[in-house]
Design an enzyme around this catalytic site. Structure first.
Site, PDB file in Angstrom:
ATOM      1  N   GLY A  18      -5.458   6.200 -73.645  1.00 19.67           N
ATOM      2  CA  GLY A  18      -6.611   7.100 -73.631  1.00 19.67           C
ATOM      3  C   GLY A  18      -7.125   7.411 -75.013  1.00 19.67           C
ATOM      4  O   GLY A  18      -7.380   6.512 -75.808  1.00 19.67           O
ATOM      5  N   THR A  19      -7.228   8.698 -75.321  1.00 21.55           N
ATOM      6  CA  THR A  19      -7.845   9.142 -76.572  1.00 21.55           C
ATOM      7  C   THR A  19      -7.042   8.771 -77.815  1.00 21.55           C
ATOM      8  O   THR A  19      -7.540   8.918 -78.925  1.00 21.55           O
ATOM      9  CB  THR A  19      -8.073  10.665 -76.559  1.00 21.55           C
ATOM     10  OG1 THR A  19      -6.811  11.327 -76.489  1.00 21.55           O
ATOM     11  CG2 THR A  19      -8.957  11.081 -75.387  1.00 21.55           C
ATOM     12  N   GLU A  82       0.780  15.844 -76.269  1.00 21.27           N
ATOM     13  CA  GLU A  82       0.820  15.590 -74.829  1.00 21.27           C
ATOM     14  C   GLU A  82       1.561  16.673 -74.036  1.00 21.27           C
ATOM     15  O   GLU A  82       1.723  16.545 -72.838  1.00 21.27           O
ATOM     16  CB  GLU A  82       1.468  14.224 -74.559  1.00 21.27           C
ATOM     17  CG  GLU A  82       0.796  13.068 -75.271  1.00 21.27           C
ATOM     18  CD  GLU A  82      -0.616  12.757 -74.783  1.00 21.27           C
ATOM     19  OE1 GLU A  82      -1.195  13.542 -74.011  1.00 21.27           O
ATOM     20  OE2 GLU A  82      -1.145  11.718 -75.185  1.00 21.27           O
TER      21      GLU A  82
END
Length: 129
Positions: A18-19, A82
């Site tokens: 993802g990012t 995260e």
């Protein structure tokens, strides 16, 4: 426990989807990591949560990941980003698990929260809006 120091002894690799990928807004968290290459994982499915994706341990036709070699310091930073909780992994936003990749076993962050109603990405990559 999978503290970053102990985790690195198991595998120094992390697979991102993802990012954290190159060119995206959180890639700076991987500054100093060594990019090994791209791979496709069929053991996870991505869900589009809007500002970022979430991976769940569900079969797919192949999600695109980038694999990096990281230090314990970088892995600790990723754990903070995260919301991976070493002592209670199921209580954080993500759990860190080992996944097979073309470059060897790598850590992958799996989402612990509900994804009902979120668009599914069973093949390919998440794209920021």
């Amino acid at each position: 426990m999978h503290t970053p120091a102990l985790a690195i002894t198991r595998t120094p690799l992390v697979a991102v989807y993802g990012t954290l990928k190159r060119g995206l807004r959180n890639h700076h968290w991987l500054e100093g990591a060594h990019f090994l290459g791209a791979d496709r994982l069929t053991s996870a499915t991505l869900y589009d949560l809007g500002p970022y994706p979430a991976a769940k341990p569900e079969a797919s036709r192949g999600i695109e990941v980038e694999v990096f070699e990281v230090s314990a310091r970088l892995l600790a930073g990723l754990d903070r980003l995260e919301d991976y909780r070493v002592r209670t992994p199921k209580h954080g936003d993500y759990e860190r698990v080992i996944q097979a990749t073309a470059f060897g076993p790598a850590w992958l962050y799996l989402y612990n929260r509900e994804v009902a109603g979120c668009p599914v990405i069973r093949e390919g990559a998440w794209r920021p809006r």
